[in-house]
Enzyme design. Sequence first.
Site, PDB file in Angstrom:
ATOM      1  N   GLY A 115      -8.253   7.630 -11.649  1.00 52.27           N
ATOM      2  CA  GLY A 115      -7.132   7.930 -12.544  1.00 52.27           C
ATOM      3  C   GLY A 115      -7.478   8.738 -13.782  1.00 52.27           C
TER       4      GLY A 115
ATOM      5  N   ARG B 164     -19.283   4.517   0.047  1.00 46.92           N
ATOM      6  CA  ARG B 164     -20.029   3.297  -0.270  1.00 46.92           C
ATOM      7  C   ARG B 164     -19.391   2.095   0.419  1.00 46.92           C
ATOM      8  NH1 ARG B 164     -16.338   4.150  -4.517  1.00 46.92           N
ATOM      9  NH2 ARG B 164     -14.843   2.434  -4.635  1.00 46.92           N
TER      10      ARG B 164
ATOM     11  N   GLU C 160      -0.824  18.832  -7.183  1.00 45.60           N
ATOM     12  CA  GLU C 160      -0.143  18.321  -5.980  1.00 45.60           C
ATOM     13  C   GLU C 160       1.295  17.957  -6.305  1.00 45.60           C
ATOM     14  OE1 GLU C 160      -2.416  14.857  -4.810  1.00 45.60           O
ATOM     15  OE2 GLU C 160      -3.794  16.058  -3.603  1.00 45.60           O
ATOM     16  N   LYS C 161       2.110  17.942  -5.294  1.00 52.37           N
ATOM     17  CA  LYS C 161       3.425  17.322  -5.393  1.00 52.37           C
ATOM     18  C   LYS C 161       3.175  15.847  -5.712  1.00 52.37           C
ATOM     19  CE  LYS C 161       7.904  17.139  -4.744  1.00 52.37           C
ATOM     20  NZ  LYS C 161       8.802  17.905  -5.638  1.00 52.37           N
TER      21      LYS C 161
ATOM     22  N   ASN D  70     -14.434   7.375  -0.118  1.00 54.42           N
ATOM     23  CA  ASN D  70     -15.481   6.625  -0.818  1.00 54.42           C
ATOM     24  C   ASN D  70     -16.680   6.491   0.100  1.00 54.42           C
ATOM     25  OD1 ASN D  70     -13.719   6.190  -3.000  1.00 54.42           O
ATOM     26  ND2 ASN D  70     -12.831   4.446  -1.934  1.00 54.42           N
TER      27      ASN D  70
ATOM     28  N   GLU E 229      -9.294   6.965   1.872  1.00 54.25           N
ATOM     29  CA  GLU E 229      -8.096   6.478   1.168  1.00 54.25           C
ATOM     30  C   GLU E 229      -6.910   7.390   1.455  1.00 54.25           C
ATOM     31  OE1 GLU E 229     -10.204   4.752  -2.918  1.00 54.25           O
ATOM     32  OE2 GLU E 229      -8.831   6.440  -3.039  1.00 54.25           O
TER      33      GLU E 229
ATOM     34  N   LYS F  46      -4.691  16.930 -11.157  1.00 50.97           N
ATOM     35  CA  LYS F  46      -5.844  16.058 -10.923  1.00 50.97           C
ATOM     36  C   LYS F  46      -7.143  16.792 -11.211  1.00 50.97           C
ATOM     37  CE  LYS F  46      -3.836  13.126  -7.309  1.00 50.97           C
ATOM     38  NZ  LYS F  46      -3.935  12.663  -5.908  1.00 50.97           N
TER      39      LYS F  46
HETATM   40  C1  MV4 Z   1      -1.382  10.494  -6.515  1.00 47.78           C
HETATM   41  C2  MV4 Z   1      -0.227   9.719  -6.774  1.00 47.78           C
HETATM   42  C3  MV4 Z   1       0.993  10.266  -6.453  1.00 47.78           C
HETATM   43  N1  MV4 Z   1       1.076  11.520  -5.945  1.00 47.78           N
HETATM   44  N2  MV4 Z   1      -1.243  11.731  -6.005  1.00 47.78           N
HETATM   45  C4  MV4 Z   1      -4.523   7.471  -8.508  1.00 47.78           C
HETATM   46  C5  MV4 Z   1      -6.026   7.495  -8.490  1.00 47.78           C
HETATM   47  C6  MV4 Z   1      -6.440   8.671  -7.709  1.00 47.78           C
HETATM   48  N3  MV4 Z   1      -7.398   8.300  -6.759  1.00 47.78           N
HETATM   49  C7  MV4 Z   1      -5.189   9.200  -7.101  1.00 47.78           C
HETATM   50  N4  MV4 Z   1      -4.083   8.472  -7.629  1.00 47.78           N
HETATM   51  C8  MV4 Z   1      -2.788   8.824  -7.349  1.00 47.78           C
HETATM   52  N5  MV4 Z   1      -2.605  10.046  -6.782  1.00 47.78           N
HETATM   53  C9  MV4 Z   1      -0.042  12.225  -5.734  1.00 47.78           C
HETATM   54  N6  MV4 Z   1       0.071  13.462  -5.242  1.00 47.78           N
HETATM   55  C10 MV4 Z   1      -0.403   8.449  -7.312  1.00 47.78           C
HETATM   56  C11 MV4 Z   1      -1.680   7.984  -7.622  1.00 47.78           C
HETATM   57  C12 MV4 Z   1      -1.747   6.671  -8.191  1.00 47.78           C
HETATM   58  C13 MV4 Z   1      -2.301   5.598  -7.496  1.00 47.78           C
HETATM   59  C14 MV4 Z   1      -2.861   5.747  -6.226  1.00 47.78           C
HETATM   60  C15 MV4 Z   1      -3.419   4.690  -5.562  1.00 47.78           C
HETATM   61  C16 MV4 Z   1      -3.411   3.429  -6.149  1.00 47.78           C
HETATM   62  C17 MV4 Z   1      -2.878   3.244  -7.396  1.00 47.78           C
HETATM   63  C18 MV4 Z   1      -2.323   4.321  -8.078  1.00 47.78           C
HETATM   64  C19 MV4 Z   1      -1.774   4.123  -9.348  1.00 47.78           C
HETATM   65  C20 MV4 Z   1      -1.247   5.189 -10.014  1.00 47.78           C
HETATM   66  C21 MV4 Z   1      -1.241   6.454  -9.453  1.00 47.78           C
END
Ligand code: MV4
Length: 444
Positions: free
Chosen positions: A165, A292, A200-201, A290, A275, A158
Site C-alpha cells: 500500500g 516467500r 490502473e483502473k 510473493n 495475488e 501505484k
Molecule cells: C488495487 C486496488 C483496487 N484497484 N488496484 C493494495 C496493496 C497492493 N498490493 C495493491 N492494493 C490494491 N490494489 C486496483 N487497480 C485495491 C487495493 C487494495 C487492497 C488490495 C488487497 C487487499 C487489501 C487492499 C486494501 C486497500 C486497497
Amino acid sequence: MFNKILIANRGEIALRIIRTCKEMGVPTVAVYSTADKDSLHVRFADEAVCIGSHSPTDSYLNVPAIIAAAEITNVDAIHPGYGFLAENANFSKICEEHDIKFIGPSAEMINGMGDKANAKATMKKVGVPTIPGSDGLLKDMKEGKALADKIGYPVILKATAGGGGKGMREIWKAEDFEKAWDLATNEAQSSFGNGAMYLEKFIEEPKHVEIQIIGDQYGKAAHLSERDCSIQRRHQKLLEETPSPIMTDDLRKKMGNAAIKAAKAIGYEGVGTVEFLVDKKKNFYFMEMNTRIQVEHPITEEVINYDLIKEQIKVAAGEKISGKSYFPKMHAMECRINAEDPYNNFQPSPGKITSLHLPGGHGIRIDTHVYQGYVIPPFYDSMIAKVIAVAQTREETILTMRRALEEFVIEGVKTTIPFHLKLLQDKNFLKGKYTTKFMETFEM
Ligand code: MV4
C-alpha cells in the site's frame, strides 16, 4: 538433502521451520538478537548464534553477521522465513556466492517480481489477466493524467517499487490527479528510493484472493488452491480463510491455471503466492507475486494435508514435484493474535505475558513462540500467535474458532482476541460477504 539449515528469522516462523527440519532429520541453527536470547527458537534449534542487538538492522537484517554465523556452523542452506531478508535479492545472491542454498528463488526472480510494473508486464505477456491501465511505467504526470482521462475515473497510481500500500493513491476525479501524483511519487521516492509509477483502473470493493503455488527446479509447477485475505486493516491481514466464500470449482480451476501459467512463465522455483483482485462480477486480475512462504500458509496445509515447509525445503534441495494440483477437502481459518489493543486503534501492546492458557482440542492448531513469562519485545512485529481452525464446513470452522478463542487466556498484554470474537459474530462476515473495504466500516 541438506546437511544443516540456518533459520534467518525469529518468532513463530522460526519454530515452524525448526519443527519440520526435525521431522526431516535435518539439524538446525538459530540466529538471534540480544532481545531474543530467551526465545523458543533459540532453545529448539540444535545450535544458536547471537548475531547482534535488538535492532533488526543490526541482527535479522545483518547480512554479514548471518553469513558469518552460517560459515562458522557449516550450514549448506539458509531458510529466510517471511519478512526480514525473505525477499531481499541481494541476500539471495550473497548466499549463492557463498555456496549456501537460499531456500527461495534466485535474485533475478525476486527482482523480477519485486518490480511491480515489470511483474505485471511479464504476466500480461503470457496471458494472465491484468488490470487495464498504463503499458508499463508512466513518463510523467501529464502522460498519467491523459491516460486517466481516457480509461475513466476512478484510477489508482501505484509505485513500481511498492507493495503493502505504500506509494499508492486512489484518484476519483481529474482535478485531484496532480496532487495525488506528487504525494505518491514523493512517498515512493522517500520509502523505496524509486518514484516510478504505473496506473490502473481502480477496482471498487475487490476481494483479495491468492493462489499458493509450488515449482521445482525442472520447470514443473502446481497450484495448492486459494486463500481469501480480504480481512485487512492498513494492509495488515487479520483473518484468512480457505476456501474463499466466493470460490466455485470453475473459478478455482481458472485462477489456479493462471497462477501455474505465471509460475511456469518465469521458471519459478520454490513456494510462492500469486495475488489476485477479484471484482464484483468475479473477474480476477493479477496483482502481485510473493516469492516467500507466507504467514497464512497453515490454512492451506490444513485443507490439503500438506507440509508446505517440507515441500519447500525438498524442492530447494533439488527434488522433483509430481506437478499435480491440490484442491481443498476441508475448511480452515486463521486468526492472527497480535499484541495490540483493538479498542485503541490496534496500538501495539508489548510486555510480559503474566498468564497464558493456549486453546487446543479437535480442529485447532496453534502456531506460536510465546509461553507464560515470555516478554514480547517492542522491536518486532506484534503477531504472537496464529489460531488455525479446521473443520468440514465454514459454519463448523467458525464454531470451532469461537470456542478456541473463548478458551484462550492471556494476561499482561492486550491482544486482538476480542476483535476476532466480534468479527466472528458479524452478520456479513457470517454470510461470507466481505471485501477489502470491510475493515473500513467495522466498529469494535
Ligand atoms: C488495487 C486496488 C483496487 N484497484 N488496484 C493494495 C496493496 C497492493 N498490493 C495493491 N492494493 C490494491 N490494489 C486496483 N487497480 C485495491 C487495493 C487494495 C487492497 C488490495 C488487497 C487487499 C487489501 C487492499 C486494501 C486497500 C486497497
